[in-house]
Design a protein around this motif. Structure first.
Motif, short mmCIF file in Angstrom:
data_model
loop_
_atom_site.label_atom_id
_atom_site.label_comp_id
_atom_site.label_asym_id
_atom_site.label_seq_id
_atom_site.Cartn_x
_atom_site.Cartn_y
_atom_site.Cartn_z
N THR A 147 0.96 -1.47 -0.08
CA THR A 147 -0.01 -0.58 -0.15
C THR A 147 0.54 1.17 0.20
O THR A 147 0.35 2.06 -0.98
CB THR A 147 -1.01 -0.06 1.21
N ASP A 170 -6.12 -0.88 -4.21
CA ASP A 170 -5.10 -1.88 -3.64
C ASP A 170 -5.75 -3.14 -3.10
O ASP A 170 -7.15 -3.58 -3.31
CB ASP A 170 -4.94 -0.78 -2.36
N GLU A 171 -5.54 -4.16 -2.79
CA GLU A 171 -5.80 -5.40 -2.15
C GLU A 171 -7.07 -6.04 -3.57
O GLU A 171 -8.34 -6.25 -3.32
CB GLU A 171 -6.58 -5.49 -0.49
#
Ligand code: ATP
Ligand code: MG
Length: 361
Positions: A52, A147-148
């Motif tokens: 991140t 992200d993720e």
């Protein structure tokens, strides 16, 4: 001076250790514009390794070059939210004077929260095209970070991929950076939902060298007026194993102990800080990493924990009473999940510090 360390997920650390040069290709891509390879990048790595933070670093670079940035996490409906962000950016650009600086939208959840209905998808693409054309006339572009990616809905990601591919084909200035666990990314690429992403640049993040951690600690402590011997700094750095989250935790507790001890650290203060950091790491990282694995995976890890140092497939197989193909299946799964990593010559080792001790205990 306030405690500079940031032992919090996603928080930018005081010093980005060991990541020099990793975003050069991306930065170069921003200068080249549409179609440059670095503009399509996938960041992978174990939990807490700094994915991140790398996305944030890439966003900063993009903004510095005048690019617009949309930053999202891949939960359901993210595509619709990107569409909203694009609309807002287009509005902003239309009203403002040409040189107006574009700022990113926060991830605060305004706008649509559901997936885009089928009939709105052409709108989404048109919105993107309109925005990108405006940005192109200003010699910049749009970077989307996601992200993720492990949480991603396959339909949404394949939609996004096909639209981005379409933008690139039209010579429009778009960049796309994903971050996720290695497992999610390899699944995504293997399933063929977004084949063009296979051409993306891969940045696989690892632990940093502990020598770099020592140097960084020394600089930060001396800036903060903290007195501590080089041997103790080195000892503290060694216990982090170069693992970013642990670097922040150990630094944070060292700083805290120094504050209590008149801004100087002795052997006892350092030991207290290290113990506190390790406890916190167990709580936050180890237990969460173990929370979503199967019993079989867990047995595999236990077999590894029974040995010191890297384990060979043969010995794990013996401990489990399993055939090589079974061992290799779990080995691959656990590598993909970022829990273990290959340690050369058919060996594997834990990818998360403290995991071995935790499993033994
Ligand atoms: N290069 C680095 N040097 C020092 N500290 C770092 C570095 N990269 C990240 N950190 C720190 O490590 C911690 C974890 O970073 P981050 O949240 O980016 O990891 P992540 O890979 O996204 O984790 P997760 O898989 O849990 O999302 C944060 O406290 C961050 O400040
Ligand atoms: Mg993260």
């Amino acid at each position: 001076m306030q405690n500079p360390f940031k032992p919090t997920a996603g928080a930018t650390p005081p010093d980005l250790i060991g990541r020099a040069g990793l975003l050069d290709e991306f930065e170069y891509g921003l200068r080249q514009g549409s179609g440059a390879p670095g503009l399509l990048t996938i960041i992978t790595g174990a939990r807490g390794i700094g994915k991140t933070v790398m996305l944030s670093a890439a966003e900063d670079i993009a903004r510095d070059q005048g690019w617009a940035v949309i930053s999202r996490t891949a939960n359901p409906g993210f595509l619709a939210r990107i569409g909203d962000d694009m609309l807002r950016l287009t509005d902003e650009l239309g009203d403002g004077p040409p040189a107006r600086k574009i700022t990113a939208f926060s991830a605060a959840g305004f706008g649509l929260t559901t997936q885009i209905p089928q009939e709105r998808i052409p709108d989404w693409r048109r919105t993107g095209e309109d925005l990108l054309r405006v940005l192109k006339t200003r010699r910049t572009g749009l970077v989307i970070t996601i992200d993720e990616i492990h949480a991603v809905d396959r339909a949404e990601i394949s939609q996004l991929a096909s639209d981005v591919q379409h933008f690139i084909r039209d010579g429009l200035p778009i960049g796309l950076i994903f971050a996720g666990l290695p497992s999610a990314v390899s699944d995504l690429l293997n399933e063929g939902v977004a084949t063009f992403l296979r051409r993306a640049d891969r940045i696989n993040l690892h632990e940093t060298a502990t020598a770099e951690v020592t140097v960084s600690y020394q600089e930060l402590f001396s800036k903060g007026g903290i007195e501590v011997s080089p041997t103790l700094v080195n000892e503290a750095a060694q216990t982090t194993e170069g693992y970013p989250f642990l670097i922040q935790l150990v630094g944070y507790y060292l700083w805290m102990e120094a504050g209590k001890a008149g801004w100087s650290l002795n052997q006892d203060n350092v030991a207290t800080a290290i113990a506190a950091a390790q406890r916190r790491n167990t709580l936050v990282v180890v237990e969460s990493a173990l929370s979503d694995i199967s019993d079989k995976d867990r047995e595999f890890l236990n077999a590894m924990a029974g040995q010191d140092g890297p384990s060979t497939a043969g010995r794990i197989g013996q401990a489990l009473g399993s055939k090589p193909n079974v061992v290799s299946k779990y080995r691959n799964r656990l590598i993909a999940a970022g829990l273990i990593e290959s340690a050369g010559y058919g060996k594997v080792d834990f990818a998360i510090p403290g995991l071995r001790q935790y499993l033994r205990g």
